[in-house]
Design an enzyme around this catalytic site. Structure first.
Site, PDB file in Angstrom:
ATOM      1  CB  SER A  68      12.557  -4.555   6.453  1.00 12.70           C
ATOM      2  OG  SER A  68      11.224  -4.090   6.983  1.00 12.70           O
ATOM      3  CG  ASP A  91       8.619  -4.390  -0.592  1.00  8.54           C
ATOM      4  OD1 ASP A  91       8.055  -3.615  -0.121  1.00  8.54           O
ATOM      5  OD2 ASP A  91       9.594  -4.150  -0.295  1.00  8.54           O
ATOM      6  CG  HIS A 132       9.920  -2.187   2.940  1.00 12.45           C
ATOM      7  ND1 HIS A 132       9.910  -3.917   2.017  1.00 12.45           N
ATOM      8  CD2 HIS A 132      10.406  -2.250   4.426  1.00 12.45           C
ATOM      9  CE1 HIS A 132       9.961  -4.628   3.448  1.00 12.45           C
ATOM     10  NE2 HIS A 132       9.619  -3.724   4.657  1.00 12.45           N
TER      11      HIS A 132
END
Length: 359
Positions: free
Chosen positions: A35, A317, A320
């Site tokens: 991600s 978040d 990340h």
């Protein structure tokens, strides 16, 4: 140089990308990862690991695109600094003519091990990413090789490959015993050994497919991520998680040296873990957005208004980094990869008209 001064310096380097003129410094750039590098490959998957909704993308020109960030991610920054006019497109939406310049295969929740992240739903493991790369190579053989492998091999030999895997093998596997039994089967040292052995085999497969210039990132110190601290109900870094990551990164560093000695013509550069996974900086280390504790653990709650001074936050978040940190990380990777592009000889690419006519 202190962190603040280093941050300003690296931010300045990254900002220079806005003024890049001319051809890219290398003919192509291929991206494998999770991600931290995903720019849309998970959007159409049935998975909790996708973020094509606000407030993600609040600072990105195209809005929510599937990037796990408020703006650009590390892959975007690297591509800009290499001189590519646009970000490297995700495999999910890449056009035939664009594959010549590279493809982003990264997928949120993906790991070195196929089962990592499976509790979240669909994701594209490293093995699957490599299989997709094989499909792209077949298309390149038709597109620029006109049926011949040699021109494509020559082309791929000059490309840069960034590979950033391992994070989910810890946060969404080894340290999630509710879903996985690896922590009961292996000590951290044994698990690191098994992971690196598989990782080495996967990197060797990319070599067989024509890759020669590898920038391989270590796993991040996820014990300092807000989501992991919340999972362990503590307000300090989780030492057990970071210890396991240290074992993995140490073995990975040694493995890359070994691979380089065994694979003729290959060059491996080890990349230090992302700065965003450390809270040892004079910046805010709490999430910038309101995060979920259930569906999509640690991700932003959809459509909530995020913090205002996002440039002062490490974490967007609970897992990340913000775009500000990705500017630092991406510029650091770019600088470390200088042996790959400083002496690079570009391959003459097919004309735009040719690519379009053959599409």
């Amino acid at each position: 140089m202190g962190y603040v001064e280093a941050y300003v310096f690296m931010f300045f380097i990254a900002t220079l990308s806005s003024f890049t003129i001319g051809d890219p410094q290398v003919p192509c750039y291929f991206i494998f990862g999770d991600s931290l590098y995903d720019n849309g490959n998970n959007n159409d998957l049935v998975t909790e690991a996708k973020v094509n909704f606000p407030p993600y993308g609040v600072d990105f020109p195209d809005g929510p695109t599937g990037r796990f960030s408020n703006g650009r991610n590390i892959a975007d920054v690297i591509a800009e600094l290499l001189g590519f006019e646009n970000s490297i497109p995700p495999y999910a939406t890449v056009s035939r003519k664009d594959i010549v310049r590279g493809v982003n295969y990264a997928s949120g929740a993906a790991g070195i091990r196929d089962e990592s992240g499976q509790h979240m739903g669909g994701r594209i493991s490293l093995n699957q990413q490599i299989a997709r790369h094989a499909i792209i190579i077949l298309q390149l053989i038709d597109l620029i090789g006109k049926g011949s492998v040699a021109p494509v091999q020559e082309h791929l030999n000059k490309c840069i490959y960034t590979v950033a895997m391992g994070n989910n093998d810890f946060i969404n596997n080894y340290f999630f015993p509710q879903y996985y039994n690896t922590s009961s089967l292996y000590t951290p040292e044994e698990y690191a050994e098994i992971l690196v052995q598989q990782y080495s085999e996967q990197l060797s497969k990319l070599y067989e497919f024509g890759a020669r210039k590898f920038a391989v990132s270590g796993a991040g110190y996820a014990g300092c991520a807000p989501a992991m601290m919340a999972r362990y109900e503590t307000n300090v870094c989780v030492d057990a998680v970071n210890y396991a990551v240290v074992q993995f990164n140490a073995r990975l560093t040694a493995a890359l040296v070994d691979l380089e000695s065994k694979l003729p013509g290959a060059k491996f550069i080890y990349m230090e873990p992302p700065l965003g996974y450390s809270n040892d900086f004079n910046v805010t280390d709490q999430p910038c957005c309101k995060v979920s504790t259930t569906i999509g653990e640690g991700q932003c709650v959809p459509s909530q208004v995020p913090c205002n001074e996002r440039q002062n936050y490490v974490f967007w978040d609970a897992f990340h980094p913000t775009e500000s940190i990705s500017l630092v990380d991406g510029a650091a990777v770019y600088a470390a990869m200088s042996p790959f592009y400083a002496s690079s000889t570009k391959l003459s690419l097919p004309s735009e008209e040719l690519l379009i006519s053959d599409a």
